[in-house]
Scaffold this active site. Sequence first.
Site, PDB file in Angstrom:
ATOM      1  N   VAL A   1      -0.377 -10.596   0.867  1.00 55.93           N
ATOM      2  CA  VAL A   1       1.031 -10.731   0.434  1.00 55.93           C
ATOM      3  C   VAL A   1       1.997  -9.861   1.034  1.00 55.93           C
ATOM      4  O   VAL A   1       2.985 -10.303   1.664  1.00 55.93           O
ATOM      5  CB  VAL A   1       1.045 -10.629  -1.339  1.00 55.93           C
ATOM      6  CG1 VAL A   1       2.474 -10.167  -1.608  1.00 55.93           C
ATOM      7  CG2 VAL A   1       0.502 -11.426  -1.841  1.00 55.93           C
ATOM      8  N   ASP A   2       1.656  -8.670   1.582  1.00 59.43           N
ATOM      9  CA  ASP A   2       2.280  -7.708   2.114  1.00 59.43           C
ATOM     10  C   ASP A   2       2.662  -8.280   3.640  1.00 59.43           C
ATOM     11  O   ASP A   2       3.793  -8.160   3.825  1.00 59.43           O
ATOM     12  CB  ASP A   2       1.456  -6.360   2.219  1.00 59.43           C
ATOM     13  CG  ASP A   2       2.130  -5.066   2.377  1.00 59.43           C
ATOM     14  OD1 ASP A   2       1.749  -4.104   2.757  1.00 59.43           O
ATOM     15  OD2 ASP A   2       3.549  -5.196   2.495  1.00 59.43           O
TER      16      ASP A   2
ATOM     17  N   THR B   1      -5.770  -8.287  -6.565  1.00 59.20           N
ATOM     18  CA  THR B   1      -6.872  -9.213  -6.821  1.00 59.20           C
ATOM     19  C   THR B   1      -7.147  -9.704  -5.343  1.00 59.20           C
ATOM     20  O   THR B   1      -8.268 -10.230  -5.330  1.00 59.20           O
ATOM     21  CB  THR B   1      -6.350 -10.180  -7.622  1.00 59.20           C
ATOM     22  OG1 THR B   1      -5.443 -11.007  -6.789  1.00 59.20           O
ATOM     23  CG2 THR B   1      -6.084  -9.990  -8.827  1.00 59.20           C
TER      24      THR B   1
ATOM     25  N   ASN C   1       0.859  -1.350   0.030  1.00 63.67           N
ATOM     26  CA  ASN C   1       0.104   0.005   0.175  1.00 63.67           C
ATOM     27  C   ASN C   1       0.929   1.166   0.016  1.00 63.67           C
ATOM     28  O   ASN C   1       2.213   1.168   0.319  1.00 63.67           O
ATOM     29  CB  ASN C   1      -0.935  -0.005   1.048  1.00 63.67           C
ATOM     30  CG  ASN C   1      -0.268  -0.077   2.406  1.00 63.67           C
ATOM     31  OD1 ASN C   1       0.561   0.880   2.796  1.00 63.67           O
ATOM     32  ND2 ASN C   1      -0.383  -0.977   3.288  1.00 63.67           N
TER      33      ASN C   1
HETATM   34  N1  APR Z   1       1.652 -15.752  -2.099  1.00 64.86           N
HETATM   35  C1  APR Z   1       1.390 -15.470  -3.187  1.00 64.86           C
HETATM   36  N2  APR Z   1      -0.003 -14.881  -3.142  1.00 64.86           N
HETATM   37  C2  APR Z   1      -0.374 -14.506  -2.128  1.00 64.86           C
HETATM   38  C3  APR Z   1      -0.163 -14.761  -0.839  1.00 64.86           C
HETATM   39  C4  APR Z   1       1.464 -15.368  -0.882  1.00 64.86           C
HETATM   40  N3  APR Z   1       1.882 -15.746   0.188  1.00 64.86           N
HETATM   41  N4  APR Z   1      -0.807 -14.307  -0.096  1.00 64.86           N
HETATM   42  C5  APR Z   1      -2.068 -13.642  -0.785  1.00 64.86           C
HETATM   43  N5  APR Z   1      -1.809 -13.922  -1.994  1.00 64.86           N
HETATM   44  C6  APR Z   1      -2.753 -13.534  -3.216  1.00 64.86           C
HETATM   45  C7  APR Z   1      -4.201 -13.278  -2.735  1.00 64.86           C
HETATM   46  O1  APR Z   1      -4.637 -14.442  -2.884  1.00 64.86           O
HETATM   47  C8  APR Z   1      -4.481 -12.350  -3.959  1.00 64.86           C
HETATM   48  O2  APR Z   1      -4.711 -13.036  -5.151  1.00 64.86           O
HETATM   49  O3  APR Z   1      -2.162 -12.177  -3.607  1.00 64.86           O
HETATM   50  C9  APR Z   1      -3.059 -11.549  -4.274  1.00 64.86           C
HETATM   51  C10 APR Z   1      -3.329 -10.209  -3.807  1.00 64.86           C
HETATM   52  O4  APR Z   1      -3.850 -10.056  -2.652  1.00 64.86           O
HETATM   53  P1  APR Z   1      -3.425  -8.884  -1.395  1.00 64.86           P
HETATM   54  O5  APR Z   1      -2.280  -9.403  -0.713  1.00 64.86           O
HETATM   55  O6  APR Z   1      -4.620  -8.656  -0.653  1.00 64.86           O
HETATM   56  O7  APR Z   1      -3.131  -7.665  -2.250  1.00 64.86           O
HETATM   57  P2  APR Z   1      -4.139  -6.377  -3.019  1.00 64.86           P
HETATM   58  O8  APR Z   1      -5.184  -7.032  -3.433  1.00 64.86           O
HETATM   59  O9  APR Z   1      -2.912  -5.892  -3.962  1.00 64.86           O
HETATM   60  O10 APR Z   1      -4.075  -5.356  -1.860  1.00 64.86           O
HETATM   61  C11 APR Z   1      -3.175  -4.489  -1.185  1.00 64.86           C
HETATM   62  O11 APR Z   1      -3.670  -5.350   0.894  1.00 64.86           O
HETATM   63  O12 APR Z   1      -1.942  -6.494   2.240  1.00 64.86           O
HETATM   64  C12 APR Z   1      -2.771  -5.106   2.180  1.00 64.86           C
HETATM   65  O13 APR Z   1      -0.747  -3.544   2.596  1.00 64.86           O
HETATM   66  C13 APR Z   1      -1.663  -4.310   1.504  1.00 64.86           C
HETATM   67  O14 APR Z   1      -3.028  -2.345   1.707  1.00 64.86           O
HETATM   68  C14 APR Z   1      -2.582  -3.291   0.657  1.00 64.86           C
HETATM   69  C15 APR Z   1      -3.243  -4.221   0.102  1.00 64.86           C
END
Ligand code: APR
Length: 264
Positions: free
Chosen positions: A38-39, A123, A29
């Site tokens: 993922v973050d 996503t 973010n």
């Molecule tokens: N490895 C691979 N893919 C993952 C993992 C992992 N360990 N964890 C989650 N995912 C997938 C999720 O299933 C989703 O399809 O990564 C994709 C992105 O999801 P998010 O992590 O929620 O990222 P995003 O949609 O870009 O939202 C970003 O979420 O975590 C917060 O700080 C971040 O505010 C930001 C927002």
Amino acid sequence: MAPGIKERISIIEGDITTQLVDAIVNAANPSLLGGGGVDGAIHRAAGPGLLAECRRLGGCRTGEAKITRGYRLPSRFVIHTVGPVWKGGDSGEDELLASCYRNALALAELSDLRSIAFPAISTGAYGFPMERAARIAVRTVMKYVTYHTTIGKVLLVCRGNAAYSLYTDILDKESTGNSEYQMAQALFSHLSMIEASHGIRVKNRVAIVHTLAPAIRNDIQALSTGISLNNWVSATGAYGEVTVPENILQKLLDSLKDTGVWRE
Ligand code: APR
């Protein structure tokens, strides 16, 4: 023989934090101070050093990318990018998402990295429709690796079988009959042979391939285009750093479009 596009782009089902690549991409973010998904997984696996370095970056704008070390992760680096929040599709979300992939790849290339792994940016918490995001991701990565040869491996890491099947289908469809990639690699190798045989460096090689590859239909045309470029270099006695002029490229393009090939 240059590697095929499916040797350079792979779809993986699993956890991005375990991928053994030069850099993994974080779906962050704008604060870059961590979060969930993922973050959260990346910060947990990397340890506190990652957050300490992120604090010094001053955040990141949507669509842009910044690089840090990987700390306890298997990957040496983390490239943080901020995907667009889905607002219905009329707020430039598609282009912003494509920018995330493009800027992360450009930053990896600038950092002289050879392999990179992406999650499905936006996503999850950001609500971007998975299929639309997957199509943007695959097309943007394909376009980039077609015209940039240093990054040898791009992994698109999906969570769960549904996402994995979707990405795999899209990559299969987008790469079937994609002659632009093959013709671009053929042209790059002809340019490399011309550079080696004349002891020169063609400064605008990417621009040359960008201009001509989409118009080249088969290996014969690629070869003939290479021969014409070689003839131009010989005729001008060019040496050192060489820029093939616009008018020569236009002549080549015109002749390709006439399905013949320009000859001196
Ligand atoms: N490895 C691979 N893919 C993952 C993992 C992992 N360990 N964890 C989650 N995912 C997938 C999720 O299933 C989703 O399809 O990564 C994709 C992105 O999801 P998010 O992590 O929620 O990222 P995003 O949609 O870009 O939202 C970003 O979420 O975590 C917060 O700080 C971040 O505010 C930001 C927002």
